[in-house]
Scaffold this motif. Structure first.
Motif, short mmCIF file in Angstrom:
data_model
loop_
_atom_site.label_atom_id
_atom_site.label_comp_id
_atom_site.label_asym_id
_atom_site.label_seq_id
_atom_site.Cartn_x
_atom_site.Cartn_y
_atom_site.Cartn_z
N ASN A 37 -2.22 -13.98 17.91
CA ASN A 37 -1.60 -14.38 16.74
C ASN A 37 0.01 -13.77 17.49
O ASN A 37 0.10 -12.84 17.95
N LYS A 38 0.91 -14.39 16.83
CA LYS A 38 2.36 -14.17 17.35
C LYS A 38 3.25 -13.84 16.37
O LYS A 38 3.25 -14.39 15.13
N ASN A 39 3.97 -12.51 16.44
CA ASN A 39 5.12 -12.27 15.55
C ASN A 39 6.26 -12.93 15.75
O ASN A 39 6.94 -12.64 16.91
N ARG A 40 6.75 -13.88 15.05
CA ARG A 40 8.03 -14.74 15.39
C ARG A 40 9.28 -13.98 15.25
O ARG A 40 10.50 -14.50 15.58
N TYR A 41 9.24 -12.61 14.93
CA TYR A 41 10.52 -11.90 14.72
C TYR A 41 10.78 -11.08 15.91
O TYR A 41 11.89 -10.28 15.96
N VAL A 42 10.01 -11.37 16.95
CA VAL A 42 10.34 -10.37 18.33
C VAL A 42 10.86 -11.49 19.15
O VAL A 42 10.14 -12.46 19.13
N GLY A 43 12.04 -11.13 19.91
CA GLY A 43 12.78 -12.32 20.93
C GLY A 43 11.98 -12.08 22.21
O GLY A 43 10.51 -11.65 22.40
N ARG A 44 12.51 -13.11 23.02
CA ARG A 44 11.66 -13.01 24.54
C ARG A 44 11.88 -11.80 25.14
O ARG A 44 12.74 -11.16 25.27
N THR A 45 10.72 -11.16 25.47
CA THR A 45 10.48 -9.97 26.06
C THR A 45 11.22 -9.90 27.37
O THR A 45 11.49 -8.84 27.89
N PHE A 46 11.20 -10.89 28.28
CA PHE A 46 11.53 -10.74 29.76
C PHE A 46 12.85 -10.49 30.12
O PHE A 46 13.44 -9.89 31.02
N ILE A 47 13.76 -10.84 28.88
CA ILE A 47 15.52 -10.62 29.07
C ILE A 47 15.53 -9.15 28.29
O ILE A 47 16.73 -8.84 28.13
N MET A 48 14.56 -8.47 27.58
CA MET A 48 15.01 -7.37 26.99
C MET A 48 15.26 -6.02 28.23
O MET A 48 14.89 -6.17 29.27
N PRO A 49 16.45 -5.32 27.82
CA PRO A 49 16.70 -4.36 29.01
C PRO A 49 15.53 -3.14 29.04
O PRO A 49 15.08 -2.57 27.87
N GLY A 50 15.32 -2.83 30.01
CA GLY A 50 14.08 -1.81 30.37
C GLY A 50 12.95 -2.21 30.27
O GLY A 50 12.32 -2.83 29.38
N GLN A 51 12.12 -1.76 31.19
CA GLN A 51 10.69 -1.82 31.25
C GLN A 51 9.86 -1.38 29.92
O GLN A 51 9.05 -2.14 29.57
N GLU A 52 10.33 -0.17 29.64
CA GLU A 52 9.59 0.33 28.48
C GLU A 52 9.88 -0.42 27.21
O GLU A 52 8.77 -0.62 26.26
N MET A 53 10.99 -0.77 26.94
CA MET A 53 11.24 -1.86 25.73
C MET A 53 10.62 -3.06 26.01
O MET A 53 9.87 -3.25 24.85
N ARG A 54 10.15 -3.46 27.05
CA ARG A 54 9.60 -5.08 27.38
C ARG A 54 8.05 -4.81 26.98
O ARG A 54 7.65 -5.27 26.31
N ARG A 55 7.53 -3.60 27.51
CA ARG A 55 6.18 -3.49 27.33
C ARG A 55 5.61 -3.05 25.72
O ARG A 55 4.93 -3.65 25.15
N LYS A 56 6.71 -2.21 25.10
CA LYS A 56 6.68 -2.18 23.85
C LYS A 56 6.41 -3.42 22.69
O LYS A 56 5.67 -3.65 21.87
N ASN A 57 7.48 -4.09 23.30
CA ASN A 57 7.74 -5.23 22.31
C ASN A 57 6.70 -6.39 22.56
O ASN A 57 6.55 -7.40 21.72
N VAL A 58 6.05 -6.49 23.77
CA VAL A 58 4.88 -7.42 24.05
C VAL A 58 3.75 -6.94 22.90
O VAL A 58 3.27 -8.11 22.53
N ARG A 59 3.53 -5.67 22.81
CA ARG A 59 2.57 -5.41 21.80
C ARG A 59 2.73 -5.96 20.42
O ARG A 59 1.88 -6.15 19.45
N ARG A 60 4.12 -5.69 20.05
CA ARG A 60 4.59 -5.92 18.77
C ARG A 60 4.80 -7.62 18.68
O ARG A 60 4.50 -7.96 17.46
N LYS A 61 4.92 -8.31 19.71
CA LYS A 61 4.94 -9.55 19.66
C LYS A 61 3.64 -10.41 19.38
O LYS A 61 3.37 -11.51 18.76
N LEU A 62 2.58 -9.88 20.10
CA LEU A 62 1.25 -10.48 20.19
C LEU A 62 0.23 -9.67 19.84
O LEU A 62 0.17 -8.39 20.10
N ASN A 63 -0.97 -10.21 19.19
CA ASN A 63 -2.03 -9.56 18.64
C ASN A 63 -2.96 -10.30 19.08
O ASN A 63 -3.38 -11.38 18.57
#
Length: 215
Positions: A37-63
């Motif tokens: 399931n995808k949360n459509r309110y989270v943007g593209r994770t690969f362009i987010m600044p910093g590894q930790e932010m990218r990791r956290k937002n993957v979990r917020r984006k997908l279930n």
């Protein structure tokens, strides 16, 4: 692929890989399932600044949905693998809900080189496929096996829609820059600007940091 391995199901990483996953499941004669399931309110994770932010937002984006993974050997399909951060988190999510084995297919060839034509790609050290074999990439992202699209097949598929295409830029895959003016010095300067470390560096007293430092 299907004959030599024990894949039970093909699952896309939504949304951009659905077409590739559907065709792959058809070619392999394997079931296609929607496992995330995808949360459509989270943007593209690969362009987010910093590894930790990218990791956290993957979990917020997908279930991940346990019923589509538990006890199964799954083939996940994504459009590409860049840093590997997103892929690593997605693979771990599949394992967390009970997947027995996780294979990972990229609809793009391995990205091993810098992009210099307008896309804010990571520095070359941050590209997980740079300097690594496919087996090494699989180990880095936690997959049982990784499969990349072949560059010749990608080019052929594009020409199938427009036979007049003689060539196009594939520099992120093969390191060949179509303009012919990309020097090692330019690539070095680009590398210094694009790395996570340089983006997070605080300016010294009195130093002015322009917007180009954050591209």
């Amino acid at each position: 692929m299907g004959d030599s391995m024990d894949i039970d199901v093909v699952i896309p990483v939504p949304d951009t890989s659905r077409a590739a996953a559907l065709q792959l499941s058809h070619e392999l004669g394997l079931p296609y399932r929607e496992g995330f399931n995808k949360n459509r309110y989270v943007g593209r994770t690969f362009i987010m600044p910093g590894q930790e932010m990218r990791r956290k937002n993957v979990r917020r984006k997908l279930n991940a949905m346990p019923t589509e993974f538990k006890g199964l050997n799954v083939l996940l399909v994504d459009d590409s693998i860049v840093r590997g951060t997103t892929s690593q988190e997605i693979i771990q999510m599949a394992r967390d809900v009970g997947a027995r084995k996780v294979y990972f297919a990229s609809a793009a060839p391995a990205i091993r080189f810098r992009n210099v034509y307008g896309i804010d790609m990571p520095s070359i050290e941050e590209l997980v496929a740079s300097g690594r074999s496919d087996d090494d990439v699989a180990g880095a992202i936690g997959a049982d096996m990784v499969f990349f699209q072949e560059l010749d097949d990608l080019i052929a598929s594009c020409r199938a829609f427009n036979p007049r295409i003689a060539a196009f830029d594939t520099s992120v895959f093969d390191g060949k820059y179509v303009t012919g003016d990309v020097t090692p010095e330019y690539l070095h300067k680009l590398e210094m600007r694009r790395s996570d470390a340089s983006k997070q560096k605080k300016p010294a007293d009195g130093e002015v940091i322009g917007l180009h430092n954050y591209k």
